[in-house]
Design a protein around this motif. Structure first.
Motif, PDB file in Angstrom:
ATOM      1  N   HIS A 264       0.805  -1.232   0.000  1.00 57.21           N
ATOM      2  CA  HIS A 264       0.000   0.000   0.000  1.00 57.21           C
ATOM      3  C   HIS A 264       0.832   1.274   0.000  1.00 57.21           C
ATOM      4  O   HIS A 264       0.469   2.275   0.598  1.00 57.21           O
ATOM      5  N   GLN A 265       1.978   1.188  -0.663  1.00 59.24           N
ATOM      6  CA  GLN A 265       2.755   2.394  -0.929  1.00 59.24           C
ATOM      7  C   GLN A 265       2.397   2.848  -2.342  1.00 59.24           C
ATOM      8  O   GLN A 265       2.277   2.028  -3.248  1.00 59.24           O
ATOM      9  N   LEU A 266       2.236   4.152  -2.493  1.00 62.06           N
ATOM     10  CA  LEU A 266       1.823   4.699  -3.787  1.00 62.06           C
ATOM     11  C   LEU A 266       3.063   5.040  -4.617  1.00 62.06           C
ATOM     12  O   LEU A 266       3.761   6.015  -4.337  1.00 62.06           O
ATOM     13  N   HIS A 267       3.349   4.193  -5.628  1.00 64.55           N
ATOM     14  CA  HIS A 267       4.546   4.391  -6.455  1.00 64.55           C
ATOM     15  C   HIS A 267       4.197   5.196  -7.703  1.00 64.55           C
ATOM     16  O   HIS A 267       3.254   4.851  -8.413  1.00 64.55           O
ATOM     17  N   ILE A 268       4.986   6.217  -7.972  1.00 65.50           N
ATOM     18  CA  ILE A 268       4.728   7.027  -9.168  1.00 65.50           C
ATOM     19  C   ILE A 268       5.671   6.580 -10.294  1.00 65.50           C
ATOM     20  O   ILE A 268       6.870   6.398 -10.076  1.00 65.50           O
ATOM     21  N   SER A 311      13.210   3.029  -0.896  1.00 63.47           N
ATOM     22  CA  SER A 311      12.983   1.600  -1.099  1.00 63.47           C
ATOM     23  C   SER A 311      11.669   1.190  -0.451  1.00 63.47           C
ATOM     24  O   SER A 311      11.132   1.886   0.399  1.00 63.47           O
ATOM     25  N   CYS A 312      11.165   0.059  -0.907  1.00 64.91           N
ATOM     26  CA  CYS A 312       9.873  -0.424  -0.425  1.00 64.91           C
ATOM     27  C   CYS A 312       9.974  -1.940  -0.300  1.00 64.91           C
ATOM     28  O   CYS A 312      10.743  -2.571  -1.039  1.00 64.91           O
ATOM     29  N   ALA A 313       9.212  -2.521   0.601  1.00 67.20           N
ATOM     30  CA  ALA A 313       9.253  -3.968   0.804  1.00 67.20           C
ATOM     31  C   ALA A 313       8.887  -4.734  -0.473  1.00 67.20           C
ATOM     32  O   ALA A 313       9.258  -5.895  -0.639  1.00 67.20           O
TER      33      ALA A 313
HETATM   34 ZN   LIG Z   1       6.012  -0.900  -2.880  1.00 73.84          ZN
END
Ligand SMILES: [Zn+2]
Length: 423
Positions: A264-268, A311-313
């Motif tokens: 639920h991270q908003l990646h652009i 970074s993101c999981a």
């Molecule tokens: Zn992510």
């Protein structure tokens, strides 16, 4: 024509053939790009911008006098609207296609896209569905208004949606009766994904949570688009449909396309869009995919906060938007010119579970708070506390409270939280 048995590759081939696009190609690129190192993606974004700026300087009248991207002023809708031809590239060899913004926040803007831009838009949409588990050919329901459902135009559009295996449900008609019919149809068609306006899905969810047992056997995920999705709405939708809910945020004329990952991270997607944040927190964007009609440093009208996290999981390296605060037009200004953003109202009302939706109408004199609440709790006195709270923050000559009165709808079925009736 029967499309049910087509495999993914054939579907894409036909989609691109009918849509004069190359969605499959762009989608394949995005699938790879999303895991490239952060620095590589940033570099790609800047290189594409430099390339586009060179085209703009040579072939787009508006940009002839500028020497660098840095010296460009931010571009607003009014400037574009004044003379559309000023932004068309004279060297672009192929057709450009007319499009229009939805007009949910003010006057619509006509702009043009290329086949490449269209491919990017659809590839982005499909990429965002893939996070929820989508595979090409899966049955998808669109719950939307005019912005997503452009059926008026042609047989080609009809075929396009058929090939994507999309069913349309109108967000204009959401009576209890309509919703019951929609829910039956969703199950009967073994719908796997729902893609639609957050407010419409929230209304459907409330109906399910109050009345019926929706059979969720086939449903795998929900992707919300075009409107603000609050956490209360997300929880409501999740509870009703019993699947995960993903958000999306975009601004097509600015090339902005961002999607939520599994975490639920908003990646652009910064390989489609070059962006920056101006002094007041507004997102300025350049669609890198559009070489036919070039808008550089375009004011999206959206207040956006970027995340510091690189970074993101999920391991995707597309930059992360921490928060879409909302449209800069979603602001209430009182008679002393004090302003409050719509997020204040979201915050104020978020703890009251009986409030399902709200709308604030204001003008130079009065402010009206419209609340849609659970039928069991219609007592107006109970909700007066919110008017008292409002009085502490905003000064108007009159304050009104309406419970379960109809909201003012915009022409495209999107719900607006704040409306200035003086404009
Ligand atoms: Zn992510």
């Amino acid at each position: 024509m029967r499309f049910n048995n087509l495999n993914g590759k054939v579907r894409f081939f036909l989609l691109d053939l009918f849509g004069r696009s190359h969605i499959q190609n762009v989608l394949n690129n995005l699938r790879t790009e999303q895991y490239l190192p952060y620095e590589v993606l940033t570099q790609m974004s800047r290189s594409k911008l430099n390339y586009l700026f060179e085209i703009a300087k040579k072939s787009v009248p508006f940009y002839r006098k500028f020497k660098s991207y840095e010296e460009l002023p931010a571009l607003n809708k009014e400037t574009v609207r004044k003379d559309l031809k000023n932004f068309i590239s004279t060297s672009y060899p192929n057709s450009i296609f007319e499009k229009c913004t939805s007009g949910s926040t003010g006057k619509p803007l006509t702009y043009f896209v290329t086949s490449n831009t269209r491919s990017y838009l659809w590839a982005f949409i499909i990429l965002s569905w893939e996070v929820a588990g989508y595979k090409i050919g899966d049955k998808v329901a669109f719950v939307a208004g005019s912005a997503l459902l452009n059926f008026k135009s042609s047989f080609k559009h009809f075929i396009f949606y058929k090939l994507l295996n999309v069913d349309a449900y109108s967000a204009f008609s959401l009576s209890e009766n309509d919703i019951e019919q929609y829910l039956n149809r969703l199950v009967k068609r073994k719908t796997k994904f729902i893609y639609g306006y957050a407010s419409a899905l929230d209304i459907m969810a409330t109906h399910i949570n109050n009345n019926s047992n929706f059979d969720t056997t086939y449903l795998k995920g929900i992707i919300c688009t075009s409107e603000m999705l609050t956490e209360t709405m997300r929880e409501n939708i999740k509870r009703a449909f019993k699947v995960d809910v993903f958000n999306q945020y975009g601004c097509n004329e600015g090339g902005v396309s961002s999607f939520e990952c599994e975490f639920h991270q908003l990646h652009i997607i910064n390989t489609r869009c070059y962006y920056e944040i101006d002094g007041v927190g507004q997102l300025l964007a350049t669609d890198l995919s559009n070489e036919g009609f070039i808008l550089l440093k375009y004011e999206t009208g959206d207040l956006v906060e970027l995340s510091e996290n690189k970074s993101c999981a999920c391991k995707r390296k597309f930059p992360i938007i921490k928060n879409v605060i909302g449209r800069s037009r979603d602001i209430v200004t009182d008679i002393n010119n004090k302003s409050l953003h719509a997020s204040f109202f979201h915050y104020l009302l978020s703890n009251e579970k009986s409030i399902k939706q709200f709308q604030v109408l204001f003008n130079h004199e009065a402010i009206s708070l419209y609340l849609n609440v659970d039928n069991g709790k219609k007592n107006i006195d109970y909700y007066e506390k919110y008017i008292n709270e409002l009085k502490k923050h905003l000064i108007f000559n009159k304050y009104n409270l309406y419970i379960n009165s109809p909201f003012l709808n915009s022409t495209n079925a999107k719900h607006r939280h704040i409306i200035n009736t003086d404009i």
